[in-house]
Design an enzyme around this catalytic site. Structure first.
Site, PDB file in Angstrom:
ATOM      1  NE  ARG A 109      96.633  57.411  87.630  1.00 61.17           N
ATOM      2  CZ  ARG A 109      97.632  56.918  88.363  1.00 61.17           C
ATOM      3  NH1 ARG A 109      97.437  55.894  89.141  1.00 61.17           N
ATOM      4  NH2 ARG A 109      98.832  57.469  88.316  1.00 61.17           N
ATOM      5  CD  GLU A 112     107.648  52.979  92.149  1.00 65.66           C
ATOM      6  OE1 GLU A 112     108.606  52.503  91.544  1.00 65.66           O
ATOM      7  OE2 GLU A 112     106.479  52.911  91.731  1.00 65.66           O
ATOM      8  CE  LYS A 124     105.354  58.595  91.048  1.00 63.37           C
ATOM      9  NZ  LYS A 124     105.667  57.793  92.230  1.00 63.37           N
TER      10      LYS A 124
HETATM   11  P1  ATP Z   1     102.665  57.874  88.528  1.00 64.15           P
HETATM   12  O1  ATP Z   1     102.066  57.234  87.337  1.00 64.15           O
HETATM   13  O2  ATP Z   1     102.546  59.357  88.517  1.00 64.15           O
HETATM   14  O3  ATP Z   1     104.054  57.398  88.830  1.00 64.15           O
HETATM   15  P2  ATP Z   1     101.867  56.162  90.610  1.00 64.15           P
HETATM   16  O4  ATP Z   1     100.526  55.662  90.920  1.00 64.15           O
HETATM   17  O5  ATP Z   1     102.839  55.174  90.079  1.00 64.15           O
HETATM   18  O6  ATP Z   1     101.711  57.425  89.711  1.00 64.15           O
HETATM   19  P3  ATP Z   1     102.773  56.305  93.284  1.00 64.15           P
HETATM   20  O7  ATP Z   1     103.909  57.046  93.872  1.00 64.15           O
HETATM   21  O8  ATP Z   1     102.832  54.831  93.256  1.00 64.15           O
HETATM   22  O9  ATP Z   1     102.538  56.860  91.833  1.00 64.15           O
HETATM   23  O10 ATP Z   1     101.420  56.779  93.939  1.00 64.15           O
HETATM   24  C1  ATP Z   1     101.170  56.888  95.316  1.00 64.15           C
HETATM   25  C2  ATP Z   1      99.682  56.916  95.509  1.00 64.15           C
HETATM   26  O11 ATP Z   1      99.105  58.013  94.781  1.00 64.15           O
HETATM   27  C3  ATP Z   1      99.023  55.663  94.982  1.00 64.15           C
HETATM   28  O12 ATP Z   1      98.062  55.247  95.943  1.00 64.15           O
HETATM   29  C4  ATP Z   1      98.360  56.088  93.712  1.00 64.15           C
HETATM   30  O13 ATP Z   1      97.206  55.339  93.477  1.00 64.15           O
HETATM   31  C5  ATP Z   1      98.048  57.554  93.979  1.00 64.15           C
HETATM   32  N1  ATP Z   1      97.979  58.336  92.739  1.00 64.15           N
HETATM   33  C6  ATP Z   1      98.943  58.514  91.820  1.00 64.15           C
HETATM   34  N2  ATP Z   1      98.506  59.266  90.794  1.00 64.15           N
HETATM   35  C7  ATP Z   1      97.226  59.593  91.076  1.00 64.15           C
HETATM   36  C8  ATP Z   1      96.209  60.356  90.410  1.00 64.15           C
HETATM   37  N3  ATP Z   1      96.435  60.944  89.242  1.00 64.15           N
HETATM   38  N4  ATP Z   1      94.995  60.473  91.010  1.00 64.15           N
HETATM   39  C9  ATP Z   1      94.767  59.883  92.191  1.00 64.15           C
HETATM   40  N5  ATP Z   1      95.665  59.167  92.869  1.00 64.15           N
HETATM   41  C10 ATP Z   1      96.883  58.999  92.327  1.00 64.15           C
HETATM   42 MG    MG Z   2     103.231  53.434  91.277  1.00 63.71          MG
END
Ligand code: ATP
Ligand code: MG
Length: 561
Positions: free
Chosen positions: A266, A41, A276
């Protein structure tokens, strides 16, 4: 690359096991090559948690000679920005992954998603609901009571009309939603007629004012996957309970594709936050200097800190891919960096807390050059010249006028080896009116050139030094964990109250050997006895060198412990 994949297999990867089984059964991939996607995102910079996801998405595609799309998951109009899109691409390339010509925006599918939602309404599988989001929540029931949804059975024509008017902007935010008609009694609350569209009068970073209704993630994501012909939609574990809904959307919208969602744990790292939202807070409120602050777990921060792509990918390979949540020690990440830099970083001499050392029996005006090895960890790494003269700098704590027991460095009467140069004997020191040592005095033994003692006498201490006449001034930044609490990311903690007030220490007036005068980013060095340091990519200039300590020499992590 092949070797890195082998390492990953050694650590275990249940996703590859699943795909192997599918391929053995002959056709779970529907005759298609394995096709994954990485769907960030664009509302912040990528962090080390995303690297795990990328290594899984891009790495799985590489392993099976497949493809991996890069897709901006920008269905949410809030806080998305082109700056993030640019940074995300840069970070992925830096890691060594590539999406070829398969770069997509989920928002480009809005029209198609809308059309498919109309199709669901026509099939009696979706309806416009006039409960507010709070009312939907209040009516979702519990394990013994089904949800209540008063608009569920409204005529198809009515829903079609209202949905069109929702799109046309006739209603306020929250006045209505489009809900999928699934199962009000489901034990999985995500299936109790989930909202799939909501009204939000907010402009979109790419679509402008075109839309005032936006699809929910659970509806949008499977459609994005289907439109891109994804075979394996790999995501983190929090989506496990959403998989039945993923499958429902996949099986009920009018598209012909059959992606499969598989969830993995994760990544968490101690003394770090990986969200983020929290990282953005640190940036926006000025707790750090930016997304690329070397203390940040973002890829741009790690890069500026001196992390290499290989060290980051090795780290991910080592921790493996499993379903059990894992919090990994930051010491393992540091271990992986140290391992890489030991092999690849040039050795150099630098003094962080300089005090003068004068070799009183060395001729004024004379100087000589010692050729020192660039990197003893490599074969034939070559040498570089290090000048030596009567006037040197050494670390202040390498001298003690009155040594404590077990102190083998400079103190009156004692001999030490100046790394690669000579053995010197300390003869005393000069102090200012406050009693602070301003200069250390010593004599050298000309017979010990290169640091050897021809008579075989033992010299216990070896210290580093730089030549005062040719040394260059530098600023050196030392970093420690951004948080003092091992788990600042815990849900019940205020992460801001766990911040380490001493996570950055800036030293000015440090002295580095002359060969570093034209050092530029991304050069990394091992400063003898001090650690690994890199040139700061943002602040360092030829006339004002700035180094970041990437990692200390001390090894806090034992593999296999
Ligand atoms: P954040 O909470 O940091 O915003 P998010 O999952 O909302 O994380 P996205 O940009 O939607 O962030 O994530 C893109 C991809 O990265 C998704 O498939 C998500 O599952 C994966 N991802 C994000 N954080 C992690 C993590 N700590 N470990 C493994 N995969 C992750
Ligand atoms: Mg997300």
């Amino acid at each position: 690359m092949a070797e890195e994949i082998k390492a990953a297999e050694a650590a275990g990867n249940f996703i590859h096991e699943i795909i192997d089984e599918e391929l053995a059964e002959g056709g779970r991939c529907y005759g298609q090559t394995v096709h994954t996607r990485f769907p960030p995102e664009p509302n912040g910079y990528l962090h080390i948690g995303h690297v795990k996801a990328m290594c899984i998405d891009f790495g799985t595609a590489e392993k099976y000679n497949g493809m991996c799309n890069l897709r901006m998951d920008d269905t949410n109009p809030a806080k998305e920005d082109d700056e993030y899109v640019r940074a995300i691409k840069e970070d992925i390339h830096w890691l060594g992954f590539d999406w070829g010509d398969r770069f997509f925006y989920a928002s480009d599918y809005f029209e198609k998603m809308y059309e498919l939602a109309v199709g669901l309404i026509k099939k009696g599988l979706a309806y416009v609901c006039e409960l507010t989001p709070e009312e939907v929540q209040a009516n979702r029931g519990d394990l013994t009571h089904p949800a209540v949804s008063p608009y569920r059975d409204r005529p198809v024509e009515e829903s079609l009309d209202l949905f069109a008017r929702m799109r046309a902007g006739e209603f306020e935010d929250g006045a209505m939603t489009l809900r999928a008609k699934i199962d009000l009694e489901s034990g999985n609350f995500n299936m109790r007629d989930p909202v799939i569209y909501r009204i939000n009068h907010k402009p979109h970073h790419r679509q402008g004012d075109k839309w005032c209704i936006y699809p929910m993630y659970d509806y949008a994501h499977p459609i994005e996957d289907m439109l891109e012909n994804i075979t394996h939609s790999l995501c983190s574990l929090e989506f496990e309970n959403h998989r039945p809904l993923y499958n429902w959307v996949r099986d009920n919208v009018d598209l012909d594709a059959n992606p499969r969602q598989i969830e993995f744990a994760r990544l968490g790292i101690n003394y770090t936050v990986l969200s983020k939202r929290k990282l953005r807070k640190l940036v926006e409120d000025g707790y750090v200097s930016g997304w690329d602050d070397p203390r940040m777990p973002t890829l741009s921060g790690l890069r500026r800190r001196g992390y290499t792509p290989a060290s980051v990918r090795n780290f991910i390979d080592r921790i493996g891919v499993a379903k059990v949540p894992n919090t990994v020690e930051v010491a393992l990440l540091e271990y992986c960096l140290r391992e890489d830099l030991n092999l690849n970083a040039r050795r150099a001499l630098a003094v962080l807390h300089p005090v003068k050392l004068t070799i009183t029996n060395y001729d004024e005006g004379k100087s000589e050059i010692f050729e020192t090895e660039n990197n003893p960890a490599q074969e034939n790494s070559g040498t570089h010249p290090v000048p030596f003269s009567r006037n040197l700098y050494v670390e202040a704590d390498d001298f003690m006028e009155e040594p404590v027991k077990g102190y083998f460095r400079l103190f009156p009467g004692n001999e030490v080896r100046l790394k690669s140069a000579y053995v010197v004997r300390c003869t005393g020191c000069v102090k200012d009116e406050n009693g602070n040592v301003t200069e250390i005095l010593a004599t050298y033994d000309p017979e010990t050139r290169g640091g050897n003692t021809p008579d075989g006498r033992k010299v216990k201490g070896t210290i580093h030094w730089v030549d005062a006449n040719t040394a260059v001034d530098a600023t050196v930044r030392l970093y420690s964990n951004l948080f003092t609490d091992p788990d600042p990311d815990a849900a019940d903690k205020d992460f801001l109250s766990c911040l380490n007030p001493d996570s950055l220490e800036e030293l000015t007036g440090c002295k580095v050997e002359a060969a570093l005068a034209d050092a530029t980013a991304p050069m990394s060095y091992q400063f003898m006895r001090l650690g690994y340091f890199c040139v700061d990519s943002r602040d360092s200039r030829p006339d004002h060198l700035v180094f970041n300590r990437s990692v200390s020499l001390k090894d806090g992590f034992k593999p296999g412990k």
